[in-house]
Design a protein around this motif. Structure first.
Motif, PDB file in Angstrom:
ATOM      1  N   HIS A 106       0.854  -1.203   0.000  1.00  0.00           N
ATOM      2  CA  HIS A 106       0.000   0.000   0.000  1.00  0.00           C
ATOM      3  C   HIS A 106       0.880   1.240   0.000  1.00  0.00           C
ATOM      4  N   LEU A 107       1.775   1.324  -0.956  1.00  0.00           N
ATOM      5  CA  LEU A 107       2.776   2.381  -0.981  1.00  0.00           C
ATOM      6  C   LEU A 107       2.151   3.782  -0.982  1.00  0.00           C
ATOM      7  N   ALA A 108       1.085   3.957  -1.708  1.00  0.00           N
ATOM      8  CA  ALA A 108       0.487   5.292  -1.864  1.00  0.00           C
ATOM      9  C   ALA A 108      -0.021   5.861  -0.545  1.00  0.00           C
ATOM     10  N   THR A 109      -0.321   5.011   0.430  1.00  0.00           N
ATOM     11  CA  THR A 109      -0.896   5.493   1.694  1.00  0.00           C
ATOM     12  C   THR A 109       0.101   5.478   2.850  1.00  0.00           C
ATOM     13  N   LEU A 110       1.349   5.100   2.583  1.00  0.00           N
ATOM     14  CA  LEU A 110       2.344   5.005   3.656  1.00  0.00           C
ATOM     15  C   LEU A 110       2.845   6.381   4.055  1.00  0.00           C
ATOM     16  N   ASP A 111       3.191   6.535   5.340  1.00  0.00           N
ATOM     17  CA  ASP A 111       3.784   7.790   5.794  1.00  0.00           C
ATOM     18  C   ASP A 111       5.281   7.792   5.434  1.00  0.00           C
ATOM     19  N   PRO A 112       5.972   8.942   5.547  1.00  0.00           N
ATOM     20  CA  PRO A 112       7.382   9.019   5.142  1.00  0.00           C
ATOM     21  C   PRO A 112       8.277   7.986   5.816  1.00  0.00           C
ATOM     22  N   SER A 113       8.038   7.696   7.088  1.00  0.00           N
ATOM     23  CA  SER A 113       8.880   6.719   7.783  1.00  0.00           C
ATOM     24  C   SER A 113       8.720   5.332   7.188  1.00  0.00           C
ATOM     25  N   GLU A 132       6.022  16.575  -3.188  1.00  0.00           N
ATOM     26  CA  GLU A 132       5.802  15.244  -2.628  1.00  0.00           C
ATOM     27  C   GLU A 132       4.714  14.500  -3.386  1.00  0.00           C
ATOM     28  N   ALA A 133       3.636  15.198  -3.726  1.00  0.00           N
ATOM     29  CA  ALA A 133       2.538  14.561  -4.448  1.00  0.00           C
ATOM     30  C   ALA A 133       3.009  14.044  -5.802  1.00  0.00           C
TER      31      ALA A 133
END
Length: 506
Positions: free
Chosen positions: A396-403, A480-481
């Motif tokens: 779920h890469l698109a919803t992951l936070d930066p960490s 970032e987007a």
């Protein structure tokens, strides 16, 4: 008769001014003798020998001439193939090249196919000592490399195994710790000479190609890969000492990451307590370099952002002086770590563990089967494991936070480096699929790296200046987007790429 091949096994350390005298006073060198060595290095006009990792020299010592051919690329950390023949004069004896790697190169066999490129003039102080059952020659080399009107100094300590096992090399090295920082070097005099002859400025050392073939054992493959990683680490560290080269610092960090990727890749054959300690020490060294690299990236990005529309770079004059001060301090920290005994011993410990560590003697049946079996089998097991981990974490890469994205990036790096380590392990089968797989991984890693740089830049700016630029924050959000969309596309392409290690016939 063609010369008999032998294997040269040695540790080489670079010395700073004054260290040679300190080492010479060590009791291990009591009674040492001095010899003048003059060596002329030869190659073809197209540098065919260098391109194949071969060095050819004629050395004069004690009124005798000895022709030596050396070849890089053994399956041990510090061994090189060597062919020596006493000849009648200062010019290469082409008949004596028969049976050596140089003899396989047509241009080297031809009457006018070789030319002298550079000379090394060295005063060698040496003594052979016994360490247990091992015989080791300790040599101090002081002199210079000469190529036309160019010169470069030589100050080195070499420990060469003359009989017995490699363990004695490391025992003796530790007995010399009080006299030198033990700056391990993998760069040969011949390679330094080639660079000098070409007038090449000192440059960062990118990772060299790794040549792991499928018929190697797992243990041999591990040693080949680790030598490659340690060479990148040590040679960039040595360059960074000479000049605050941003690319050398970057490539040193890359070498440390590749080393950790190698450890993760070969973990199934590496039981024992040294494994986590080596990993921890490599992470410590990387952490000492992080601030300098983050500031290099931030300053470069700000310079790009401040270019005028006419293309004239006005960035440096406009950069915040506080960033430059912070970068200077971060480089001081990096250099202190590189010159520390902790780093010197980390490199030496790592080399010793790879060469003679207990992992080589494990009797666990599963470990021994992978360690002593074909490298291609170990490669398939390792690549499958790393591939599964990345697929799971990137789901779920698109919803992951930066960490979380950063952790995905680390796993992508490990898989990419592993794929590069084993690029030749499966022969020609699956070559096209391998290229597509690694290219897709590289795009994914690059996009995730850009996202990570973006996330870190704001923290770096705040830490260095105590301020946060509102305009930069807004710009970063938009960037970032865009980068996230790029990363998601790269991840999709990678998922569709075929696992090349499964496309083989065995």
């Amino acid at each position: 008769m063609p010369p008999e091949p032998s294997t040269e096994v040695e540790l080489k350390f670079l010395l700073l001014p004054g260290e040679g005298q300190a080492v010479s006073r060590n009791p291990l060198l009591a009674g040492a003798t001095g010899t003048a060595l003059s060596s002329v290095y030869y190659d073809t006009p197209d540098l065919d020998l260098r391109k194949r990792g071969i060095a050819l020299r004629v050395r004069r010592a004690h009124g005798r001439y000895v022709q030596t051919v050396k070849r890089e690329g053994g399956t041990s950390l510090f061994d090189r193939g060597e062919w020596e023949t006493e000849i009648g004069g200062p010019e290469p004896d082409r008949a004596a090249l028969a049976g050596t790697p140089a003899g396989d190169i047509p241009a080297a066999r031809e009457g006018s196919g070789l030319r002298s490129l550079f000379v090394t003039e060295v005063r060698r102080t040496s003594r052979i000592v016994r360490e247990g059952d091992d015989l080791i020659e300790i040599s101090l080399d002081h002199g210079e490399i000469v190529a036309g009107d160019r010169r470069a100094s030589i100050d080195e300590l070499e420990l060469e195994l003359k009989g017995g096992e490699a363990r004695g090399l490391f025992v003796l090295a530790r007995r010399l710790v009080g006299d030198t920082r033990l700056r391990l070097s993998f760069e040969s005099k011949s390679e330094r000479g080639y660079r000098l002859a070409a007038g090449e400025a000192p440059a960062a050392y990118n990772a060299a190609d790794v040549h792991v073939t499928g018929d190697m054992t797992g243990a041999e493959a591990f040693a080949v890969v680790m030598r490659n990683c340690l060479a990148q680490i040590c040679d960039n560290a040595n360059l960074l000492r000479e000049t605050r080269n941003a690319e050398a610092l970057h490539q040193l960090r890359v070498g440390l990451r590749r080393l950790r990727a190698a450890l993760a890749t070969f973990e199934p054959i590496l039981p024992g307590g040294e494994f986590p300690r080596i990993v921890a020490e490599s992470k410590w060294m990387g952490s000492e370099l992080d601030a300098a690299r983050d500031l290099d990236i931030l300053i470069a990005d700000q310079a790009d952002a401040e270019r005028d529309d006419d293309g004239i770079d006005r960035g440096p004059a406009m950069l915040d002086e506080r960033l430059r001060v912070a970068r200077a301090a971060s480089y001081d920290r990096a250099l202190a770590a590189i010159d520390s005994m902790r780093f010197a011993l980390f490199v030496l410990d790592c080399a010793e563990w790879v060469e003679i560590g207990d992992w080589r003697e494990s009797r666990d049946e599963e470990v021994a089967a992978l360690r002593d079996g074909r490298a291609s089998v170990l490669a398939a097991v390792a690549l499958d494991r790393l591939n599964r981990k990345l697929r799971k974490d990137a789901k779920h890469l698109a919803t992951l936070d930066p960490s979380a994205r950063h952790h995905v990036r680390i796993k992508a790096k490990k898989l990419r480096y592993a794929a590069e380590f084993f690029a030749e392990a499966f022969g020609k089968h699956g070559k096209g699929h391998r290229r597509k797989f690694t290219a897709a991984l590289e795009r994914l890693q690059g996009a995730l790296g850009d996202l990570n740089d973006l996330a870190v830049s704001g923290q770096t700016l705040l830490a260095a200046t105590g301020e946060e630029d509102a305009a930069s924050v807004l710009h970063a959000g938009r960037k970032e987007a865009r980068l996230l969309k790029k990363a998601v596309r790269a991840c999709r392409d990678w998922r569709r790429a075929k696992a090349f290690w499964r496309d083989r016939h065995s």
